[in-house]
Write a protein that holds these residues in place. Structure first.
Motif, PDB file in Angstrom:
ATOM      1  N   LEU A   1       0.814  -1.210   0.000  1.00 37.93           N
ATOM      2  CA  LEU A   1       0.000   0.000   0.000  1.00 37.93           C
ATOM      3  C   LEU A   1       0.849   1.262   0.000  1.00 37.93           C
ATOM      4  O   LEU A   1       0.320   2.364  -0.060  1.00 37.93           O
ATOM      5  N   ARG A   2       2.156   1.074   0.114  1.00 40.76           N
ATOM      6  CA  ARG A   2       3.125   2.183   0.136  1.00 40.76           C
ATOM      7  C   ARG A   2       2.869   3.136   1.290  1.00 40.76           C
ATOM      8  O   ARG A   2       2.968   4.358   1.131  1.00 40.76           O
ATOM      9  N   HIS A   3       2.521   2.562   2.441  1.00 41.82           N
ATOM     10  CA  HIS A   3       2.364   3.365   3.647  1.00 41.82           C
ATOM     11  C   HIS A   3       3.742   3.567   4.264  1.00 41.82           C
ATOM     12  O   HIS A   3       4.545   2.633   4.322  1.00 41.82           O
ATOM     13  N   SER A   4       3.986   4.747   4.755  1.00 43.80           N
ATOM     14  CA  SER A   4       5.257   5.015   5.437  1.00 43.80           C
ATOM     15  C   SER A   4       5.199   4.419   6.838  1.00 43.80           C
ATOM     16  O   SER A   4       4.129   4.038   7.336  1.00 43.80           O
ATOM     17  N   ASP A   5       6.357   4.351   7.483  1.00 47.96           N
ATOM     18  CA  ASP A   5       6.393   3.857   8.866  1.00 47.96           C
ATOM     19  C   ASP A   5       5.534   4.739   9.765  1.00 47.96           C
ATOM     20  O   ASP A   5       4.844   4.245  10.652  1.00 47.96           O
ATOM     21  N   GLU A   6       5.593   6.036   9.515  1.00 45.53           N
ATOM     22  CA  GLU A   6       4.819   6.975  10.323  1.00 45.53           C
ATOM     23  C   GLU A   6       3.315   6.735  10.157  1.00 45.53           C
ATOM     24  O   GLU A   6       2.566   6.715  11.138  1.00 45.53           O
ATOM     25  N   THR A   7       2.879   6.506   8.926  1.00 44.86           N
ATOM     26  CA  THR A   7       1.464   6.236   8.664  1.00 44.86           C
ATOM     27  C   THR A   7       1.032   4.936   9.335  1.00 44.86           C
ATOM     28  O   THR A   7      -0.043   4.860   9.944  1.00 44.86           O
ATOM     29  N   PHE A   8       1.886   3.918   9.253  1.00 41.29           N
ATOM     30  CA  PHE A   8       1.592   2.627   9.866  1.00 41.29           C
ATOM     31  C   PHE A   8       1.478   2.763  11.380  1.00 41.29           C
ATOM     32  O   PHE A   8       0.538   2.246  11.994  1.00 41.29           O
ATOM     33  N   ARG A   9       2.430   3.457  11.998  1.00 43.87           N
ATOM     34  CA  ARG A   9       2.402   3.630  13.458  1.00 43.87           C
ATOM     35  C   ARG A   9       1.171   4.432  13.888  1.00 43.87           C
ATOM     36  O   ARG A   9       0.550   4.132  14.904  1.00 43.87           O
ATOM     37  N   THR A  10       0.842   5.457  13.119  1.00 43.49           N
ATOM     38  CA  THR A  10      -0.345   6.262  13.430  1.00 43.49           C
ATOM     39  C   THR A  10      -1.604   5.393  13.376  1.00 43.49           C
ATOM     40  O   THR A  10      -2.479   5.496  14.236  1.00 43.49           O
ATOM     41  N   ALA A  11      -1.685   4.534  12.355  1.00 41.26           N
ATOM     42  CA  ALA A  11      -2.832   3.630  12.236  1.00 41.26           C
ATOM     43  C   ALA A  11      -2.886   2.687  13.431  1.00 41.26           C
ATOM     44  O   ALA A  11      -3.968   2.427  13.966  1.00 41.26           O
ATOM     45  N   LEU A  12      -1.738   2.165  13.840  1.00 34.51           N
ATOM     46  CA  LEU A  12      -1.706   1.271  15.013  1.00 34.51           C
ATOM     47  C   LEU A  12      -2.279   1.966  16.243  1.00 34.51           C
ATOM     48  O   LEU A  12      -3.109   1.399  16.963  1.00 34.51           O
ATOM     49  N   VAL A  13      -1.827   3.178  16.483  1.00 35.75           N
ATOM     50  CA  VAL A  13      -2.253   3.902  17.681  1.00 35.75           C
ATOM     51  C   VAL A  13      -3.726   4.290  17.590  1.00 35.75           C
ATOM     52  O   VAL A  13      -4.484   4.103  18.545  1.00 35.75           O
ATOM     53  N   GLN A  14      -4.153   4.815  16.436  1.00 36.57           N
ATOM     54  CA  GLN A  14      -5.525   5.296  16.325  1.00 36.57           C
ATOM     55  C   GLN A  14      -6.554   4.180  16.223  1.00 36.57           C
ATOM     56  O   GLN A  14      -7.658   4.302  16.742  1.00 36.57           O
ATOM     57  N   ILE A  15      -6.209   3.083  15.573  1.00 35.22           N
ATOM     58  CA  ILE A  15      -7.178   2.000  15.382  1.00 35.22           C
ATOM     59  C   ILE A  15      -7.197   1.041  16.554  1.00 35.22           C
ATOM     60  O   ILE A  15      -8.250   0.645  17.046  1.00 35.22           O
ATOM     61  N   ILE A  16      -5.999   0.657  17.014  1.00 30.80           N
ATOM     62  CA  ILE A  16      -5.915  -0.380  18.044  1.00 30.80           C
ATOM     63  C   ILE A  16      -5.523   0.185  19.408  1.00 30.80           C
ATOM     64  O   ILE A  16      -5.861  -0.365  20.437  1.00 30.80           O
ATOM     65  N   GLY A  17      -4.795   1.279  19.392  1.00 28.21           N
ATOM     66  CA  GLY A  17      -4.347   1.868  20.653  1.00 28.21           C
ATOM     67  C   GLY A  17      -3.060   1.267  21.168  1.00 28.21           C
ATOM     68  O   GLY A  17      -2.763   1.348  22.362  1.00 28.21           O
ATOM     69  N   LYS A  18      -2.276   0.676  20.275  1.00 31.26           N
ATOM     70  CA  LYS A  18      -1.004   0.080  20.669  1.00 31.26           C
ATOM     71  C   LYS A  18       0.110   0.721  19.855  1.00 31.26           C
ATOM     72  O   LYS A  18      -0.084   1.128  18.714  1.00 31.26           O
ATOM     73  N   ILE A  19       1.284   0.755  20.446  1.00 28.20           N
ATOM     74  CA  ILE A  19       2.414   1.445  19.823  1.00 28.20           C
ATOM     75  C   ILE A  19       3.241   0.517  18.945  1.00 28.20           C
ATOM     76  O   ILE A  19       3.747   0.920  17.906  1.00 28.20           O
ATOM     77  N   SER A  20       3.354  -0.738  19.330  1.00 27.93           N
ATOM     78  CA  SER A  20       4.248  -1.666  18.636  1.00 27.93           C
ATOM     79  C   SER A  20       3.491  -2.898  18.152  1.00 27.93           C
ATOM     80  O   SER A  20       2.505  -3.321  18.767  1.00 27.93           O
ATOM     81  N   THR A  21       4.002  -3.498  17.083  1.00 31.65           N
ATOM     82  CA  THR A  21       3.402  -4.738  16.585  1.00 31.65           C
ATOM     83  C   THR A  21       3.679  -5.899  17.536  1.00 31.65           C
ATOM     84  O   THR A  21       2.992  -6.910  17.476  1.00 31.65           O
TER      85      THR A  21
END
Length: 136
Positions: free
Chosen positions: A18-38
């Protein structure tokens, strides 16, 4: 329970496809799931992230398996699967594919399910259903 390595790889693959940057991926993690790390993700979190990636347009490739394309005059894939399921229910998981092939050869003169013709499939399905009823 934390996610498996394969699930982690799939998340990374989706991110890169999807060509998401690391920043976009981390933001999605925090906003969708509420977790910082995989590393903190569980199976439900993984499914949620895969739903997000599907919404973004990612579709994982299907695992390649045997090609059960339609063959004229032969039993369909659904019929073959039904026969296998009925056999495993009848044999109570004591007899495998080899025993099914022996039964097919003895009573139907068919050495394997792959040689099952379309006219014979319903008769074999009916026979297995009757055998299952009599065993119960």
């Amino acid at each position: 329970m934390s996610i498996t390595r394969n699930q982690l790889r799939l998340l990374r693959t989706a991110k890169s496809k999807l060509r998401h940057s690391d920043e976009t991926f981390r933001t999605a993690l925090v906003q969708i799931i509420g977790k910082i790390s995989t590393k903190d993700l569980d199976t439900a979190d993984f499914e949620t992230m895969m739903g997000f990636f599907a919404y973004c347009g990612f579709t994982p490739l299907k695992a390649g398996g045997e090609d059960y394309s339609e063959r004229r005059g032969m039993a369909s894939f659904a019929q073959i699967e039904l026969i296998s399921a009925l056999w495993s229910e009848f044999a109570a998981h004591k007899a495998g594919e080899a025993e099914l092939n022996k039964w097919l050869d003895h009573y139907w003169r068919i050495s394997s399910l792959r040689f099952l013709t379309a006219p014979d499939a319903p008769r074999i399905i009916t026979a297995l259903k009757e055998m299952k009823l009599r065993a119960a």
